[in-house]
Structures are given as C-alpha cells and as structure tokens.
Design a protein around this motif. Sequence first.
Motif, PDB file in Angstrom:
ATOM      1  N   ALA A 195       0.832  -1.209   0.000  1.00 12.70           N
ATOM      2  CA  ALA A 195       0.000   0.000   0.000  1.00 12.70           C
ATOM      3  C   ALA A 195       0.864   1.256   0.000  1.00 12.70           C
ATOM      4  O   ALA A 195       0.538   2.249  -0.670  1.00 12.70           O
ATOM      5  N   ASN A 196       1.976   1.227   0.730  1.00 13.09           N
ATOM      6  CA  ASN A 196       2.878   2.388   0.748  1.00 13.09           C
ATOM      7  C   ASN A 196       3.557   2.583  -0.605  1.00 13.09           C
ATOM      8  O   ASN A 196       3.744   3.710  -1.062  1.00 13.09           O
ATOM      9  N   THR A 197       3.946   1.473  -1.230  1.00 14.79           N
ATOM     10  CA  THR A 197       4.515   1.553  -2.576  1.00 14.79           C
ATOM     11  C   THR A 197       3.531   2.205  -3.528  1.00 14.79           C
ATOM     12  O   THR A 197       3.885   3.088  -4.321  1.00 14.79           O
ATOM     13  N   ALA A 198       2.271   1.778  -3.447  1.00 10.95           N
ATOM     14  CA  ALA A 198       1.230   2.338  -4.311  1.00 10.95           C
ATOM     15  C   ALA A 198       1.046   3.833  -4.054  1.00 10.95           C
ATOM     16  O   ALA A 198       0.893   4.622  -4.998  1.00 10.95           O
ATOM     17  N   LEU A 199       1.075   4.242  -2.785  1.00 12.72           N
ATOM     18  CA  LEU A 199       0.872   5.651  -2.438  1.00 12.72           C
ATOM     19  C   LEU A 199       1.952   6.533  -3.061  1.00 12.72           C
ATOM     20  O   LEU A 199       1.641   7.544  -3.716  1.00 12.72           O
ATOM     21  N   PHE A 200       3.203   6.162  -2.872  1.00  8.24           N
ATOM     22  CA  PHE A 200       4.294   6.992  -3.404  1.00  8.24           C
ATOM     23  C   PHE A 200       4.372   6.903  -4.926  1.00  8.24           C
ATOM     24  O   PHE A 200       4.786   7.863  -5.582  1.00  8.24           O
ATOM     25  N   THR A 201       3.965   5.770  -5.475  1.00  7.25           N
ATOM     26  CA  THR A 201       3.898   5.653  -6.934  1.00  7.25           C
ATOM     27  C   THR A 201       2.871   6.619  -7.500  1.00  7.25           C
ATOM     28  O   THR A 201       3.116   7.293  -8.513  1.00  7.25           O
ATOM     29  N   LYS A 202       1.732   6.724  -6.848  1.00  8.99           N
ATOM     30  CA  LYS A 202       0.671   7.626  -7.318  1.00  8.99           C
ATOM     31  C   LYS A 202       1.122   9.081  -7.311  1.00  8.99           C
ATOM     32  O   LYS A 202       0.908   9.804  -8.292  1.00  8.99           O
ATOM     33  N   ILE A 203       1.734   9.521  -6.230  1.00  5.69           N
ATOM     34  CA  ILE A 203       2.106  10.937  -6.165  1.00  5.69           C
ATOM     35  C   ILE A 203       3.244  11.243  -7.148  1.00  5.69           C
ATOM     36  O   ILE A 203       3.317  12.348  -7.694  1.00  5.69           O
ATOM     37  N   SER A 204       4.095  10.262  -7.419  1.00  2.00           N
ATOM     38  CA  SER A 204       5.154  10.465  -8.414  1.00  2.00           C
ATOM     39  C   SER A 204       4.574  10.561  -9.817  1.00  2.00           C
ATOM     40  O   SER A 204       5.010  11.392 -10.625  1.00  2.00           O
ATOM     41  N   ILE A 205       3.598   9.732 -10.116  1.00  2.00           N
ATOM     42  CA  ILE A 205       2.976   9.752 -11.444  1.00  2.00           C
ATOM     43  C   ILE A 205       2.214  11.055 -11.649  1.00  2.00           C
ATOM     44  O   ILE A 205       2.285  11.671 -12.729  1.00  2.00           O
ATOM     45  N   VAL A 206       1.472  11.500 -10.637  1.00  2.09           N
ATOM     46  CA  VAL A 206       0.730  12.762 -10.748  1.00  2.09           C
ATOM     47  C   VAL A 206       1.696  13.927 -11.001  1.00  2.09           C
ATOM     48  O   VAL A 206       1.459  14.773 -11.870  1.00  2.09           O
ATOM     49  N   THR A 207       2.798  13.958 -10.261  1.00  5.19           N
ATOM     50  CA  THR A 207       3.784  15.029 -10.436  1.00  5.19           C
ATOM     51  C   THR A 207       4.399  14.979 -11.837  1.00  5.19           C
ATOM     52  O   THR A 207       4.553  16.015 -12.498  1.00  5.19           O
ATOM     53  N   THR A 208       4.739  13.782 -12.295  1.00  3.44           N
ATOM     54  CA  THR A 208       5.314  13.635 -13.640  1.00  3.44           C
ATOM     55  C   THR A 208       4.312  14.054 -14.705  1.00  3.44           C
ATOM     56  O   THR A 208       4.679  14.683 -15.711  1.00  3.44           O
ATOM     57  N   LEU A 209       3.055  13.732 -14.502  1.00  6.37           N
ATOM     58  CA  LEU A 209       2.005  14.144 -15.447  1.00  6.37           C
ATOM     59  C   LEU A 209       1.944  15.662 -15.571  1.00  6.37           C
ATOM     60  O   LEU A 209       1.853  16.206 -16.682  1.00  6.37           O
ATOM     61  N   LEU A 210       1.976  16.345 -14.448  1.00  3.67           N
ATOM     62  CA  LEU A 210       1.943  17.814 -14.472  1.00  3.67           C
ATOM     63  C   LEU A 210       3.130  18.364 -15.260  1.00  3.67           C
ATOM     64  O   LEU A 210       2.988  19.309 -16.049  1.00  3.67           O
ATOM     65  N   LEU A 211       4.306  17.757 -15.069  1.00  7.53           N
ATOM     66  CA  LEU A 211       5.492  18.215 -15.787  1.00  7.53           C
ATOM     67  C   LEU A 211       5.384  17.924 -17.284  1.00  7.53           C
ATOM     68  O   LEU A 211       5.842  18.726 -18.109  1.00  7.53           O
ATOM     69  N   PHE A 212       4.771  16.809 -17.644  1.00  7.35           N
ATOM     70  CA  PHE A 212       4.569  16.497 -19.063  1.00  7.35           C
ATOM     71  C   PHE A 212       3.625  17.511 -19.707  1.00  7.35           C
ATOM     72  O   PHE A 212       3.816  17.887 -20.873  1.00  7.35           O
ATOM     73  N   PHE A 213       2.619  17.941 -18.972  1.00  6.46           N
ATOM     74  CA  PHE A 213       1.704  18.954 -19.514  1.00  6.46           C
ATOM     75  C   PHE A 213       2.441  20.269 -19.798  1.00  6.46           C
ATOM     76  O   PHE A 213       2.088  21.003 -20.715  1.00  6.46           O
ATOM     77  N   LEU A 214       3.470  20.549 -18.997  1.00  5.48           N
ATOM     78  CA  LEU A 214       4.246  21.773 -19.195  1.00  5.48           C
ATOM     79  C   LEU A 214       5.309  21.616 -20.277  1.00  5.48           C
ATOM     80  O   LEU A 214       5.894  22.599 -20.728  1.00  5.48           O
ATOM     81  N   GLY A 215       5.552  20.390 -20.703  1.00  5.12           N
ATOM     82  CA  GLY A 215       6.661  20.116 -21.607  1.00  5.12           C
ATOM     83  C   GLY A 215       6.543  20.719 -22.991  1.00  5.12           C
ATOM     84  O   GLY A 215       7.557  21.022 -23.626  1.00  5.12           O
ATOM     85  N   GLY A 216       5.324  20.888 -23.482  1.00  8.27           N
ATOM     86  CA  GLY A 216       5.153  21.427 -24.828  1.00  8.27           C
ATOM     87  C   GLY A 216       5.815  22.777 -24.993  1.00  8.27           C
ATOM     88  O   GLY A 216       6.458  23.048 -26.016  1.00  8.27           O
ATOM     89  N   PHE A 217       5.661  23.645 -24.006  1.00  7.98           N
ATOM     90  CA  PHE A 217       6.282  24.972 -24.048  1.00  7.98           C
ATOM     91  C   PHE A 217       7.736  24.922 -23.588  1.00  7.98           C
ATOM     92  O   PHE A 217       8.612  25.535 -24.185  1.00  7.98           O
TER      93      PHE A 217
END
Length: 459
Positions: free
Chosen positions: A60-82
Amino acid sequence: MSVLIIVFLTAIVALFSGVFEQGKFARYIGIFGLIIALYVSFMPGLAFFEKYRHMYDYTANTALFTKISIVTTLLLFFLGGFAFSNHRSHQSELYALMLFALCGGITLFGFQNLVTLFLGVEILSIPLYVMAGTNKTDLRSNEASIKYFLMGAFATGFLLFGIAFIYGSTGTFDLYKIHDFGTQNPKNVMFILGVLLMLCAMAFKVALAPFHMWSPDVYSGSPSLITAFMASVVKISGFYALFRLMTIGFAGVTHDWINVFGVFLIITLFLANAMGLAQTNAKRMLAYSSVSHAGYIGLVFFGMTSLSTYNLAFYLFAYSLSTVGVFMCLIWVEKLKRETSFGAFKGLAKSEPLLATVAAISLLSMAGVPLTAGFMGKFSLFSQAMNGAAFLVLVAVLGSAISIAFYLRLIVAMFFFKETTFKTSEKVTLTYNIVAVFIIASIIMLGIFPDLFAKQFGL
C-alpha cells in the motif's frame, strides 16, 4: 509491478517515436501512458508477480508513493510542450528519459533487496546525468551534466561499498533479514560501517548537507523542466528509499545512525537557508530551497509513529505541487527574458496574473504559511519530531523563518512593481492555465482539508 511495466513500455514507445520521426507525439504518448499507469496504481497487484516479492513488493505504501510520483510527472509532461519548444529535434529522447527515471523511482518504492535498491538508484540517476546536459550549447548545462555524473559516481561508490560491508557481515541482501541481523548484533563494527556508508550515499541522492555541493550548480545549469523533475519526483523517490532503508533494514541499529543524521539536518537547515538569502538568481535560490526542504523532510525519522509514512507522503506531495507551481512560472519567464534573476520577474503580475498567483501561492506553501498544503505538511512533521527531537524542530522553525525572506523577494518582484517589464504579445497557453488552476486549488484545499489527500489517493 504492473505500473512499472506500463511506465517502462510507455518510455520505449516514446523513445521509438523519435526513431520514426514522430517525436512530436512523444509527449502525448507519455501522458496517455502515465494516465493508464495512474489508473492501474489504484488496483491490487497481480498474483503473477507474487514470486518476485523477495525483490520487489507492491505494498500500500509503494502504491501511495507511486501515485504521487505519477501525478507530479504528469503535471510536468503537460508543461513540456512549451518548456521543450527549443528541443524539437530530440523531444522523444527527453520524455523517454524522464519516464525511464520514473521507472527507477517506482523501483525504489518497493525494493525488498539491496540489489533492487542499487538498480533503482542507477535507473533513476543515469537518465538525469544525460538530461542535465541537454542544452549542448550552454556551458552551464555541460557543467551540470559532468558535475552530476562525477559526484553521482562518487556517491555510487559509497553505496556499493556500504552494500559490500552489509553483505559481508550479514550474508544476505534481503531487507528484513538485514533487520533481524542488526537487532541481534547491534555492535557489529562492519555492519555499522556499512550502514553509515549507505546513509552518506543516500544523503547525496536527496541533497542533504554536507553532500549537497552538486545541487546548486546542477539545478541552475539544467533545463528548467528537468530541474523541476529533479526537485520533485527524484526527491520523492530518494527520500522514501532512504526512509524504507533506515526504518526497516537498519532499524536495529538506529542509535548508531540517528545522531549522525541529526547533524546532517542541522547543517542542512542552517546552511541552505543562509545561502538562499545570498542568491540573486531565482533558479539558484530554488536549488537551495530544495536542499532546505530535505532538512525539513528528514524530521520524519524522529519521534516516529504509525502515521510517519503518511506524513512523509503528504509533505512530499505538497512540496512537489509547489515546486511545479514555481517552476512553471520560471520556465515562462526564462523563455521570454533568457534569464532567471529576480529582476526578470518584475511586474509579472501585471501581464500574467494567474501565472504570478500560482508562483506566489506555491512559494507561500514552501514557506509554510497557514492555509496552504505546505503548512500542514510542516505542522505534521514538526509535531511528530517534537516527541523525540525538540531541538531539531527549533532549528527547523528558525530555518523556515529565514526562508520567508528569500521567497518574499520573488513575490515582491512579481506583484509590487507598478510597471510590467513583459512587453510581449505572447500569452500563457491554455494548458499552463489549467495546470496553474489545478495547483492553486490543490495547495489551498489540502491546506484547509488535509484529509482530502487520503481520500484522493485511496487510503
């Protein structure tokens, strides 16, 4: 492990999109793959992977930290175009390398074995060495890459040397067997030396002083989006790996390493905040800010309770949101002004109020101002640490007070100049505005209703 495989396959597809001259789609491939990975992270692990639990366990802890890492990476990918608009010829490689680094981070979240720890650290680190030097014509970027590589190789030597001592004394790489050995043999000199060597190596990865020397130059010389990735996703991965290593594997000899770790925190909090005050460049200031936050996060090791893992996850997520919020503003200013000094931000609120607002709220959250997620994160860690290290909490509070001064310098530059210095018709894209609104809402909502974090991440 299903999430790890999905992210890895996404990285492969993104990489080969460039081979077939379709690199412009790499960002969309990455976003699509990350959304699928995030969805799968809420599902239980497949029974097929049970046989690998001695190496990697998706708890469950692995899943928790995996989720917050993926969400953060997603936000950075959205910014990547510019952010990567001037890297059109090799965008696919940049996005693929970020995903490969994320694979290393996910590996660190569930390691059960020191071999898996080493593999995770290297899979996380090697793409970063490359990404730091992406701006080939910029000498600062070249310096960042070679300095990060050399210092990283040095830290890897410490890590391997420590693992060799641990294996030599225990005869195993298994984390729980190492825990049992440490409990039964707390005076074994070779074992304790291995623990201290591994602690120093991991302190380098999370930029704790005095192992932070690489951080300011690497952060300021790397492309800004990559710096944001280092300061958020890499920080999440490194700290949970350190937390897992020290509180499970080396819990039996806590009395031998906890005081050393406390000294690291004191040096970090005083040095990083003092150096942050001396900076005239916003990007370099944020580098020292990242180092100081490593000091705050380190308080999780003191006065530990059953909520310590949750407190760590909440703080890391709040800090990562704030990091993305500040860096999205910095990326836009850097593109227009070709610099990141405090003066470059003068009058930003006049021309781009939403962008200035998300940066200001993110900075206030980093400072720990009430009604922000950063305040709740600091409050939870400081409250916990009061039970075992009141002096360290006092040092952390003083550090937070000092940090307000250099965060306010950037806010003043953006909001308190009558004339704007942004004489351009170029406006922030819709994607940036959507990300800005999401970050503002998240920081404020988590600051007022912190229990939303548990609900949103399925706890």
